[in-house]
Design an enzyme around this catalytic site. Structure first.
Site, PDB file in Angstrom:
ATOM      1  N   ASP A   1     -22.175  40.625  -9.441  1.00 18.30           N
ATOM      2  CA  ASP A   1     -22.848  40.022  -8.280  1.00 18.30           C
ATOM      3  C   ASP A   1     -23.523  38.699  -8.643  1.00 18.30           C
ATOM      4  OD1 ASP A   1     -22.228  42.125  -6.509  1.00 18.30           O
ATOM      5  OD2 ASP A   1     -23.786  43.342  -7.440  1.00 18.30           O
TER       6      ASP A   1
ATOM      7  N   GLY B   1     -21.698  35.731 -19.401  1.00 19.27           N
ATOM      8  CA  GLY B   1     -20.683  34.711 -19.641  1.00 19.27           C
ATOM      9  C   GLY B   1     -20.878  33.499 -18.739  1.00 19.27           C
TER      10      GLY B   1
ATOM     11  N   ASP C   1     -14.081  36.692 -23.866  1.00 17.90           N
ATOM     12  CA  ASP C   1     -13.162  35.557 -23.658  1.00 17.90           C
ATOM     13  C   ASP C   1     -13.486  34.350 -24.550  1.00 17.90           C
ATOM     14  OD1 ASP C   1     -12.238  37.177 -21.632  1.00 17.90           O
ATOM     15  OD2 ASP C   1     -13.302  36.118 -20.049  1.00 17.90           O
TER      16      ASP C   1
ATOM     17  N   ARG D   1     -12.544  45.722 -24.193  1.00 16.15           N
ATOM     18  CA  ARG D   1     -13.981  45.553 -23.970  1.00 16.15           C
ATOM     19  C   ARG D   1     -14.792  46.776 -24.378  1.00 16.15           C
ATOM     20  NH1 ARG D   1     -14.121  42.983 -18.140  1.00 16.15           N
ATOM     21  NH2 ARG D   1     -15.364  44.816 -17.654  1.00 16.15           N
TER      22      ARG D   1
END
Ligand code: F6P
Length: 375
Positions: A77, A112, A137, A302
């Site tokens: 969110d 991130g 990533d 992950r």
């Protein structure tokens, strides 16, 4: 040193190994060295909006160094686009209310690229913000590396190792799809470390014919199997050209109608890209006449315990964060630079993505050992 500071902490975006190690680093140093108190907001920015909290005390912070995921929970969110009652609403004011009602001295956001952008919004609302860069990533700007990347790199590399023996036994082409969103750090790193024969990354659009030719050349040389490491964001030359054009037009569109039209084009390109690794597997089977299979690693990358390197990095960044909180150095991301850290202003991080430059040493090494990069 000011005593009794109250600091909020949240984890946002996709989870990543090392989040708990970072929370522990912030917490143990904050509580033990700088006499702070810590309150954790649950499930990212959503928990901040809804004021859902847990107290991060010695007990909560104990035994979590090696645990995967995040003890705080997370969500994707965004403060300014929060799904509420079937609508997307700007809820940054509600978050500011929570911040003020708790009388927080500062808020630490671990996340991130998206989290960094959202954090800047909160900073601009008047909150004292510090962020930490996490993601498997490795695409956050201004930091050498993000925590979570090393663990995922290890998992993807081990997968390539395991795929080698089965590809070899069956004389097959095996494509392995590796996460990374729109950058190829994970696929390139694991591809080089695992000795993939072909590595496809978003930064270098690929040509199917060239990949097929590289595989056939291996066959002619007596190598009857090939491993193709494919980044989930990799695109063919054709799609990449259309993708870039649509994005350029979108950025130049000066009215709603044109913007919507370009968004539609991007959406249909997204659909065309769905299952692209599976489609590429079928195309390579046709082009080479060799039996082909696909493995999509997905969320395995992950999950689970962080690697030693990620525990170390997360602890380094977490403890440095506690020091910056004590120094009241706000509005910054705690970046990893060499063996040290650097406090980078959020404005220099938000909205930027670290892609692989065309002269990156990993690319040079891949080409030097004869890896096909699809170009
Ligand atoms: O950002 C981490 C990441 O795992 C990407 O590699 C991947 O594209 C994305 O998250 C998946 O997102 P989600 O968890 O929302 O499905």
């Amino acid at each position: 040193m000011k005593t009794g500071r109250l600091v909020g902490v949240l984890t946002a975006g996709g989870d990543s190994p090392g989040l708990n190690a970072a929370l522990r680093g912030i917490g143990k140093a904050g509580l033990g060295q700088y006499d702070m108190k810590l309150v954790g907001f649950l499930d990212g920015y959503r928990g901040l909006m809804q004021n859902r909290t847990i107290r991060l005390d010695e007990k909560q912070l104990s035994g979590i160094l090696t645990r995967g995921g995040t003890i705080l929970g997370t969500s994707r969110d965004k403060p300014h686009k929060m799904p509420v009652g079937g609508e997307y609403l700007d809820m940054t004011d509600a978050m500011l209310d929570t911040y003020q009602n708790h009388h927080l001295d500062a808020l630490v956001c671990l996340g991130g690229g998206g989290t960094q952008k959202s954090a800047l919004r909160l900073k601009n609302k008047g909150m004292n913000i510090i962020t930490l860069p996490k993601t498997i990533d490795n695409d956050v700007a201004m930091t050498d590396v993000t925590f979570g990347f090393d663990t995922a790199l290890g998992i993807a590399t081990e997968a390539i190792d395991r795929l080698h023996s089965t590809a070899h036994s069956h004389h097959r082409i095996i494509l392995v799809e590796i996460m990374g969103h729109n950058t190829g750090w994970l696929a390139l790193g694991a591809g080089v470390a695992g000795g993939a024969d072909v590595i496809l990354i978003p930064e270098i659009p690929y040509d199917e014919e060239k990949i097929a030719e590289a595989i056939l050349q291996r066959s002619r040389g007596g190598k009857r199997f090939s491993i193709v490491a494919v980044s989930e964001g990799a695109m063919s030359v054709d799609i990449a050209a259309r993708w870039q054009k649509a994005h350029e037009k979108l950025s130049k569109a000066d009215n709603k109608k044109d913007r919507e039209a370009e968004k539609e084009k991007i959406l249909s390109l997204e659909l065309e890209r769905t299952d692209s690794t599976t489609k590429l597997t079928q195309r390579l089977e046709i082009l080479t006449g060799l039996e082909s299979r696909v493995t999509i690693l997905g969320y395995l990358q992950r999950g689970g315990a962080p690697s030693a390197a990620d525990r170390l990095l997360a602890t380094r960044l977490g403890t440095a964060c506690a020091r910056l909180l004590d120094e009241e150095k706000y509005g910054v991301m705690v970046a990893s630079r060499g063996d040290g850290i650097m406090a980078v202003p959020l404005e220099e991080v938000a909205g930027k993505r670290k892609v692989i430059p065309s002269d990156h040493p990993w690319l040079e090494s891949a080409r030097a050992v004869g890896t096909c990069l699809g170009d």
